[in-house]
Design a protein around this motif. Structure first.
Motif, PDB file in Angstrom:
ATOM      1  N   PHE A  17      28.431 -30.927  64.327  1.00  0.00           N
ATOM      2  CA  PHE A  17      27.676 -30.410  63.194  1.00  0.00           C
ATOM      3  C   PHE A  17      26.559 -31.370  62.798  1.00  0.00           C
ATOM      4  O   PHE A  17      25.450 -30.946  62.460  1.00  0.00           O
ATOM      5  N   VAL A  18      26.839 -32.667  62.827  1.00  0.00           N
ATOM      6  CA  VAL A  18      25.819 -33.664  62.462  1.00  0.00           C
ATOM      7  C   VAL A  18      24.625 -33.561  63.402  1.00  0.00           C
ATOM      8  O   VAL A  18      23.473 -33.441  62.964  1.00  0.00           O
ATOM      9  N   TRP A  19      24.886 -33.595  64.708  1.00  0.00           N
ATOM     10  CA  TRP A  19      23.788 -33.537  65.677  1.00  0.00           C
ATOM     11  C   TRP A  19      23.110 -32.170  65.678  1.00  0.00           C
ATOM     12  O   TRP A  19      21.899 -32.072  65.872  1.00  0.00           O
ATOM     13  N   GLY A  20      23.889 -31.115  65.458  1.00  0.00           N
ATOM     14  CA  GLY A  20      23.303 -29.777  65.383  1.00  0.00           C
ATOM     15  C   GLY A  20      22.387 -29.619  64.190  1.00  0.00           C
ATOM     16  O   GLY A  20      21.327 -28.988  64.273  1.00  0.00           O
ATOM     17  N   SER A  21      22.780 -30.190  63.048  1.00  0.00           N
ATOM     18  CA  SER A  21      21.911 -30.106  61.871  1.00  0.00           C
ATOM     19  C   SER A  21      20.636 -30.918  62.072  1.00  0.00           C
ATOM     20  O   SER A  21      19.561 -30.509  61.617  1.00  0.00           O
ATOM     21  N   LEU A  22      20.727 -32.036  62.758  1.00  0.00           N
ATOM     22  CA  LEU A  22      19.514 -32.807  63.068  1.00  0.00           C
ATOM     23  C   LEU A  22      18.601 -32.041  64.024  1.00  0.00           C
ATOM     24  O   LEU A  22      17.379 -32.041  63.856  1.00  0.00           O
ATOM     25  N   ALA A  23      19.194 -31.371  65.009  1.00  0.00           N
ATOM     26  CA  ALA A  23      18.391 -30.562  65.934  1.00  0.00           C
ATOM     27  C   ALA A  23      17.736 -29.395  65.204  1.00  0.00           C
ATOM     28  O   ALA A  23      16.553 -29.083  65.448  1.00  0.00           O
ATOM     29  N   ALA A  24      18.460 -28.754  64.300  1.00  0.00           N
ATOM     30  CA  ALA A  24      17.880 -27.649  63.528  1.00  0.00           C
ATOM     31  C   ALA A  24      16.753 -28.145  62.633  1.00  0.00           C
ATOM     32  O   ALA A  24      15.708 -27.479  62.502  1.00  0.00           O
ATOM     33  N   ALA A  25      16.932 -29.315  62.019  1.00  0.00           N
ATOM     34  CA  ALA A  25      15.876 -29.884  61.177  1.00  0.00           C
ATOM     35  C   ALA A  25      14.654 -30.249  62.013  1.00  0.00           C
ATOM     36  O   ALA A  25      13.512 -30.073  61.575  1.00  0.00           O
ATOM     37  N   ALA A  26      14.886 -30.735  63.242  1.00  0.00           N
ATOM     38  CA  ALA A  26      13.757 -31.058  64.125  1.00  0.00           C
ATOM     39  C   ALA A  26      12.995 -29.799  64.522  1.00  0.00           C
ATOM     40  O   ALA A  26      11.756 -29.792  64.531  1.00  0.00           O
ATOM     41  N   ASP A  44       9.668 -32.493  54.262  1.00  0.00           N
ATOM     42  CA  ASP A  44       9.847 -32.973  55.633  1.00  0.00           C
ATOM     43  C   ASP A  44      11.344 -32.860  55.930  1.00  0.00           C
ATOM     44  O   ASP A  44      12.137 -33.732  55.587  1.00  0.00           O
ATOM     45  N   TRP A  45      11.733 -31.751  56.557  1.00  0.00           N
ATOM     46  CA  TRP A  45      13.146 -31.445  56.755  1.00  0.00           C
ATOM     47  C   TRP A  45      13.842 -32.445  57.671  1.00  0.00           C
ATOM     48  O   TRP A  45      15.012 -32.777  57.459  1.00  0.00           O
ATOM     49  N   VAL A  72      10.188 -37.745  69.364  1.00  0.00           N
ATOM     50  CA  VAL A  72      10.262 -36.330  69.752  1.00  0.00           C
ATOM     51  C   VAL A  72       9.277 -35.514  68.921  1.00  0.00           C
ATOM     52  O   VAL A  72       8.547 -34.664  69.448  1.00  0.00           O
ATOM     53  N   LEU A  73       9.214 -35.787  67.636  1.00  0.00           N
ATOM     54  CA  LEU A  73       8.293 -35.057  66.767  1.00  0.00           C
ATOM     55  C   LEU A  73       6.841 -35.394  67.084  1.00  0.00           C
ATOM     56  O   LEU A  73       5.970 -34.507  67.043  1.00  0.00           O
ATOM     57  N   ASP A  74       6.553 -36.650  67.418  1.00  0.00           N
ATOM     58  CA  ASP A  74       5.193 -37.028  67.823  1.00  0.00           C
ATOM     59  C   ASP A  74       4.757 -36.268  69.069  1.00  0.00           C
ATOM     60  O   ASP A  74       3.639 -35.754  69.137  1.00  0.00           O
ATOM     61  N   LEU A 154      19.993 -29.448  47.653  1.00  0.00           N
ATOM     62  CA  LEU A 154      20.258 -28.345  48.583  1.00  0.00           C
ATOM     63  C   LEU A 154      20.822 -28.882  49.893  1.00  0.00           C
ATOM     64  O   LEU A 154      21.800 -28.346  50.425  1.00  0.00           O
ATOM     65  N   ALA A 155      20.224 -29.949  50.401  1.00  0.00           N
ATOM     66  CA  ALA A 155      20.713 -30.556  51.638  1.00  0.00           C
ATOM     67  C   ALA A 155      22.128 -31.087  51.464  1.00  0.00           C
ATOM     68  O   ALA A 155      22.977 -30.925  52.349  1.00  0.00           O
TER      69      ALA A 155
END
Length: 175
Positions: A17-26, A44-45, A72-74, A154-155
């Protein structure tokens, strides 16, 4: 350790869930980046998720994860390589450094602690772009740390939801 009044004991965080939420935010940050000029004031999610998990899971998520997420975002935005990485690494360091203190506060107190972190991260991104010759950042970018901070409750509610215990106390199970 005695919990503050009104705070519940949480289950361990599921790494998936932790890594999935980071991937969704990315993914959300990448989509939002396509509209960056007009919607620079939006939260900035990815920074929000990185700060949250750096405070709640500092052994799993920290400076290295924030740096890699920034790279990754860059690449996804086609931005100057390292601008998000630097900002997110500083954000991750600040979140890990403050994690013991911040979690003892209520939502308002936590928001007051994370606002300078988000302002510093946004300011570093703007400074790097300005030094690279991009010019002054758009004025709505000044609102981004504030909207990101306003999204903190919310987060907290969404990201801690899987860890909350069912409220069924028992005489043999006081927790």
């Amino acid at each position: 350790m005695i919990l503050p009044r009104g705070q519940v004991l949480l289950l361990p965080a599921n790494p998936t869930f932790v890594w999935g939420s980071l991937a969704a935010a990315a993914l959300l940050a990448i989509v939002q980046g396509q509209l960056a000029g007009r919607l620079a004031w939006l939260p900035d999610w990815l920074a929000l998720a990185l700060a949250f998990w750096s405070m709640h899971q500092p052994r799993r998520i920290g400076v290295v994860t924030a740096f890699v997420a920034g790279l990754v975002l860059d690449v996804a935005h086609g931005a100057l390589l390292g601008q998000h990485a630097l900002a997110y690494a500083v954000l991750g360091y600040g979140a890990v450094a403050l994690h013991r203190r911040v979690l003892w506060f209520d939502q308002r107190g936590q928001m007051l602690h994370v606002l300078p972190l988000f302002a510093l991260a946004t300011g570093l991104q703007a400074l790097v772009r300005w030094l690279a010759g991009d010019g002054a950042p758009p004025w709505p970018l000044l609102l981004a740390p504030l909207t990101t901070t306003l999204a903190w409750p919310l987060a907290t509610h969404v990201l801690l939801a899987p860890q909350r215990r069912a409220p069924d106390p028992d005489e043999t199970r006081p927790l």
